[in-house]
Design a protein around this motif. Structure first.
Motif, PDB file in Angstrom:
ATOM      1  N   ASP A  11       0.863  -1.184   0.000  1.00 12.45           N
ATOM      2  CA  ASP A  11       0.000   0.000   0.000  1.00 12.45           C
ATOM      3  C   ASP A  11       0.899   1.234   0.000  1.00 12.45           C
ATOM      4  N   ILE A  12       0.740   2.077  -1.000  1.00 16.11           N
ATOM      5  CA  ILE A  12       1.649   3.224  -1.150  1.00 16.11           C
ATOM      6  C   ILE A  12       1.539   4.197   0.027  1.00 16.11           C
ATOM      7  N   THR A  13       0.387   4.230   0.705  1.00 17.27           N
ATOM      8  CA  THR A  13       0.235   5.180   1.818  1.00 17.27           C
ATOM      9  C   THR A  13       1.133   4.813   3.009  1.00 17.27           C
ATOM     10  N   ALA A  23      -2.183   9.157  -8.153  1.00 15.58           N
ATOM     11  CA  ALA A  23      -2.860   9.112  -9.459  1.00 15.58           C
ATOM     12  C   ALA A  23      -4.193   9.837  -9.304  1.00 15.58           C
ATOM     13  N   ALA A  24      -4.173  11.145  -9.523  1.00 14.60           N
ATOM     14  CA  ALA A  24      -5.342  11.994  -9.256  1.00 14.60           C
ATOM     15  C   ALA A  24      -6.188  12.173 -10.518  1.00 14.60           C
ATOM     16  N   ASN A  25      -7.159  13.096 -10.453  1.00 17.07           N
ATOM     17  CA  ASN A  25      -7.928  13.481 -11.648  1.00 17.07           C
ATOM     18  C   ASN A  25      -7.836  14.993 -11.825  1.00 17.07           C
ATOM     19  N   ASN A  26      -8.356  15.516 -12.926  1.00 16.32           N
ATOM     20  CA  ASN A  26      -8.196  16.938 -13.246  1.00 16.32           C
ATOM     21  C   ASN A  26      -8.728  17.872 -12.151  1.00 16.32           C
ATOM     22  N   ARG A  29      -9.585  16.962  -6.265  1.00 18.27           N
ATOM     23  CA  ARG A  29     -10.296  17.079  -4.985  1.00 18.27           C
ATOM     24  C   ARG A  29     -10.537  15.705  -4.359  1.00 18.27           C
ATOM     25  N   GLY A  30      -9.722  14.746  -4.701  1.00 20.72           N
ATOM     26  CA  GLY A  30      -9.880  13.392  -4.173  1.00 20.72           C
ATOM     27  C   GLY A  30     -10.684  12.523  -5.128  1.00 20.72           C
ATOM     28  N   GLY A  31     -10.831  11.247  -4.749  1.00 23.81           N
ATOM     29  CA  GLY A  31     -11.548  10.318  -5.622  1.00 23.81           C
ATOM     30  C   GLY A  31     -11.463   8.911  -5.069  1.00 23.81           C
ATOM     31  N   GLY A  32     -11.485   7.913  -5.961  1.00 26.72           N
ATOM     32  CA  GLY A  32     -11.378   6.518  -5.520  1.00 26.72           C
ATOM     33  C   GLY A  32      -9.957   6.016  -5.659  1.00 26.72           C
ATOM     34  N   GLY A  33      -9.770   4.704  -5.697  1.00 23.06           N
ATOM     35  CA  GLY A  33      -8.457   4.086  -5.927  1.00 23.06           C
ATOM     36  C   GLY A  33      -7.374   4.614  -5.010  1.00 23.06           C
ATOM     37  N   VAL A  34      -6.188   4.806  -5.572  1.00 20.81           N
ATOM     38  CA  VAL A  34      -5.048   5.242  -4.771  1.00 20.81           C
ATOM     39  C   VAL A  34      -5.271   6.684  -4.287  1.00 20.81           C
ATOM     40  N   ASP A  35      -5.987   7.480  -5.069  1.00 19.19           N
ATOM     41  CA  ASP A  35      -6.328   8.862  -4.703  1.00 19.19           C
ATOM     42  C   ASP A  35      -7.132   8.885  -3.398  1.00 19.19           C
ATOM     43  N   GLY A  36      -8.148   8.044  -3.353  1.00 12.07           N
ATOM     44  CA  GLY A  36      -8.977   7.956  -2.155  1.00 12.07           C
ATOM     45  C   GLY A  36      -8.165   7.522  -0.945  1.00 12.07           C
ATOM     46  N   ALA A  37      -7.301   6.523  -1.150  1.00 10.36           N
ATOM     47  CA  ALA A  37      -6.482   5.997  -0.048  1.00 10.36           C
ATOM     48  C   ALA A  37      -5.543   7.085   0.480  1.00 10.36           C
ATOM     49  N   ILE A  38      -4.955   7.874  -0.433  1.00  7.70           N
ATOM     50  CA  ILE A  38      -4.007   8.922  -0.026  1.00  7.70           C
ATOM     51  C   ILE A  38      -4.727  10.038   0.736  1.00  7.70           C
ATOM     52  N   PHE A 115       5.980   5.530  -6.524  1.00  2.79           N
ATOM     53  CA  PHE A 115       4.939   5.698  -7.549  1.00  2.79           C
ATOM     54  C   PHE A 115       3.934   4.553  -7.494  1.00  2.79           C
ATOM     55  N   PRO A 116       2.650   4.849  -7.721  1.00  2.00           N
ATOM     56  CA  PRO A 116       1.702   3.783  -8.059  1.00  2.00           C
ATOM     57  C   PRO A 116       1.760   3.618  -9.578  1.00  2.00           C
ATOM     58  N   LEU A 117       1.023   2.669 -10.112  1.00  2.00           N
ATOM     59  CA  LEU A 117       0.957   2.523 -11.572  1.00  2.00           C
ATOM     60  C   LEU A 117      -0.141   3.439 -12.096  1.00  2.00           C
ATOM     61  N   ILE A 118       0.276   4.605 -12.564  1.00  2.74           N
ATOM     62  CA  ILE A 118      -0.662   5.643 -12.985  1.00  2.74           C
ATOM     63  C   ILE A 118      -1.530   5.141 -14.148  1.00  2.74           C
ATOM     64  N   SER A 119      -2.802   5.448 -14.085  1.00  2.00           N
ATOM     65  CA  SER A 119      -3.822   5.109 -15.102  1.00  2.00           C
ATOM     66  C   SER A 119      -4.150   3.616 -15.199  1.00  2.00           C
ATOM     67  N   ALA A 120      -3.497   2.788 -14.402  1.00  2.00           N
ATOM     68  CA  ALA A 120      -3.687   1.334 -14.561  1.00  2.00           C
ATOM     69  C   ALA A 120      -4.897   0.795 -13.809  1.00  2.00           C
ATOM     70  N   GLY A 121      -5.624   1.658 -13.091  1.00  2.00           N
ATOM     71  CA  GLY A 121      -6.781   1.194 -12.318  1.00  2.00           C
ATOM     72  C   GLY A 121      -8.087   1.640 -12.957  1.00  2.00           C
ATOM     73  N   VAL A 122      -8.753   2.615 -12.320  1.00  2.00           N
ATOM     74  CA  VAL A 122     -10.030   3.142 -12.818  1.00  2.00           C
ATOM     75  C   VAL A 122      -9.900   3.615 -14.271  1.00  2.00           C
TER      76      VAL A 122
HETATM   77  N1  AR6 Z   1      -1.335   1.584  -2.986  1.00  2.00           N
HETATM   78  C1  AR6 Z   1      -0.740   1.275  -4.148  1.00  2.00           C
HETATM   79  N2  AR6 Z   1      -1.412   1.107  -5.302  1.00  2.00           N
HETATM   80  C2  AR6 Z   1      -2.757   1.248  -5.268  1.00  2.00           C
HETATM   81  C3  AR6 Z   1      -3.459   1.565  -4.096  1.00  2.00           C
HETATM   82  C4  AR6 Z   1      -2.697   1.747  -2.903  1.00  2.00           C
HETATM   83  N3  AR6 Z   1      -3.260   2.067  -1.735  1.00  2.00           N
HETATM   84  N4  AR6 Z   1      -4.791   1.643  -4.392  1.00  2.00           N
HETATM   85  C5  AR6 Z   1      -4.905   1.354  -5.706  1.00  2.00           C
HETATM   86  N5  AR6 Z   1      -3.681   1.110  -6.247  1.00  2.00           N
HETATM   87  P1  AR6 Z   1      -6.252   4.050  -9.664  1.00  2.00           P
HETATM   88  P2  AR6 Z   1      -6.040   5.604 -12.166  1.00  2.00           P
HETATM   89  C6  AR6 Z   1      -3.311   0.779  -7.627  1.00  2.00           C
HETATM   90  O1  AR6 Z   1      -7.614   3.594 -10.036  1.00  2.00           O
HETATM   91  O2  AR6 Z   1      -6.251   4.387 -12.980  1.00  2.00           O
HETATM   92  C7  AR6 Z   1      -9.442   7.828  -8.862  1.00  2.00           C
HETATM   93  O3  AR6 Z   1     -10.830   7.860  -8.576  1.00  2.00           O
HETATM   94  C8  AR6 Z   1      -4.360   0.202  -8.529  1.00  2.00           C
HETATM   95  O4  AR6 Z   1      -4.464  -1.195  -8.329  1.00  2.00           O
HETATM   96  O5  AR6 Z   1      -6.053   4.496  -8.270  1.00  2.00           O
HETATM   97  O6  AR6 Z   1      -4.963   6.562 -12.576  1.00  2.00           O
HETATM   98  C9  AR6 Z   1      -8.890   9.209  -9.178  1.00  2.00           C
HETATM   99  O7  AR6 Z   1      -9.540  10.215  -8.436  1.00  2.00           O
HETATM  100  C10 AR6 Z   1      -3.791   0.530  -9.905  1.00  2.00           C
HETATM  101  O8  AR6 Z   1      -2.778  -0.426 -10.281  1.00  2.00           O
HETATM  102  O9  AR6 Z   1      -5.766   5.303 -10.610  1.00  2.00           O
HETATM  103  C11 AR6 Z   1      -9.144   9.321 -10.641  1.00  2.00           C
HETATM  104  O10 AR6 Z   1     -10.460   9.750 -10.895  1.00  2.00           O
HETATM  105  C12 AR6 Z   1      -3.092   1.871  -9.688  1.00  2.00           C
HETATM  106  O11 AR6 Z   1      -2.955   2.005  -8.265  1.00  2.00           O
HETATM  107  C13 AR6 Z   1      -8.953   7.923 -11.149  1.00  2.00           C
HETATM  108  O12 AR6 Z   1      -9.222   7.070 -10.039  1.00  2.00           O
HETATM  109  C14 AR6 Z   1      -3.860   3.069 -10.213  1.00  2.00           C
HETATM  110  O13 AR6 Z   1      -5.248   2.875 -10.033  1.00  2.00           O
HETATM  111  C15 AR6 Z   1      -7.524   7.655 -11.589  1.00  2.00           C
HETATM  112  O14 AR6 Z   1      -7.433   6.372 -12.142  1.00  2.00           O
END
Ligand code: AR6
Length: 287
Positions: A11-13, A23-26, A29-38, A115-122
């Motif tokens: 977990d990157i946090t 990995a934020a959005n434009n 102001r926060g969001g899901g995925g790694v953004d939400g966790a951070i 770094f997380p893997l940018i764009s690789a999630g949502v």
């Molecule tokens: N630690 C490390 N990696 C993580 C964690 C974590 N705590 N949580 C998720 N990942 P994503 P994106 C991985 O979706 O694709 C948000 O809503 C995850 O498995 O977080 O750039 C933003 O606000 C994946 O491999 O980012 C934006 O709207 C990687 O981090 C949008 O999602 C990136 O997944 C950005 O989407």
């Protein structure tokens, strides 16, 4: 340049580094995925700083820093990856995220960055290409950052990142280690995955002292190889497909040929082992 790159599963946090990348959005102001966790782990201070420093958000491919609030890191470097799912498919934008994040790290004087893997999630960027963009861009970006950590949340992703990191950033091997036997790649490999397995074994044995005899070496290599590929290294001509050795480019990529190891790879290592022993025993050690 002198940057050390490693892959970590977690977990990157939780990373104890100068800066973690978000990995934020434009809107910023926060969001899901790694953004939400951070934002959850960093607390209100991260959001307040986002609002103060980025009143109009951030453009895709750009990066900017805020405080890390309650996180163990000192800074969060926010970057906005392209949203592949929404049709943003210009790889230049994804590469720009890594380049800009490293530039911002240099601006604030961060020496270690996760770094997380940018764009690789949502945002659904194809995984192998997201990994390739990450490691190749970090490799070609000049920076004063000394330590880059690529943090993957899932074990499968981590294994893929790890094998690309071993390829582009081979770790140093210690003198007198088994890993040193792998320093020079053989002239010809069996299949394309064998080059990855070679580098994975080199990294695994980087600090393992040489055994005293070659017949101890053979089972060490076989056992480690089996652990890495998750299958027996049987005496067979059937190739084994290892997903994390497949960068996603071609049909035979990721294949390992057990018979090549038995007939060529391991004999090469044994030859090198014996050559290393000759050198050692001819040193005037006992006076
Ligand atoms: N630690 C490390 N990696 C993580 C964690 C974590 N705590 N949580 C998720 N990942 P994503 P994106 C991985 O979706 O694709 C948000 O809503 C995850 O498995 O977080 O750039 C933003 O606000 C994946 O491999 O980012 C934006 O709207 C990687 O981090 C949008 O999602 C990136 O997944 C950005 O989407």
């Amino acid at each position: 340049h002198m940057v050390t790159v490693t892959a970590v599963h977690g977990d990157i946090t939780r990373q104890r580094v100068d800066a973690i990348v978000n990995a934020a959005n434009n809107a910023m102001r926060g969001g899901g995925g790694v953004d939400g966790a951070i934002h959850r782990a960093g607390g209100r201070a991260v959001l307040d700083d986002c609002i103060a420093r980025f009143p109009n958000g951030l453009r895709t491919g750009d990066a900017g820093w805020t405080t890390a609030g309650d996180l163990p890191a000192t800074w969060v470097i926010h970057t906005v990856g392209p949203n592949y799912a929404a049709g943003e498919r210009d790889r230049e934008l994804l590469e720009s995220c890594y380049r800009r994040a490293l530039e911002v790290a240099d601006e604030i004087g961060a020496r270690s960055v996760s770094f997380p893997l940018i764009s690789a999630g949502v945002y659904a960027w194809p995984l192998n290409d997201a990994i390739d963009a990450a490691v190749t861009t970090i490799a070609k970006t000049p920076t004063r950052v000394e330590e880059v950590v690529l943090v993957s949340f899932s074990e499968d992703t981590h294994r893929r990142v790890q094998s690309q990191v071993h390829r582009l950033f081979p770790p140093p091997t210690e003198p007198g280690s088994v890993g040193q036997l792998f320093d020079r790649p053989p002239a010809q490999m069996g299949m394309r995955g064998d080059a990855y397995l070679w580098l994975a074994l080199r990294a695994e044995f980087a600090a393992t002292p040489l055994p005293s005899t070659w017949f101890e070496l053979r089972p060490m290599v076989v056992q480690a190889a089996e652990g890495i590929i998750g299958a027996p290294l049987a005496h067979t001509d059937d190739p084994i497909h290892v997903p994390e050795f497949d960068p996603g480019h071609g049909m035979s990529a990721g294949n390992v040929l057990p018979s090549w190891w038995h007939q060529t790879g391991i004999p090469i290592l044994i030859d090198r082992f014996e050559a290393a022993q000759q050198t050692n025993s001819s040193e005037p050690a006992e006076g």
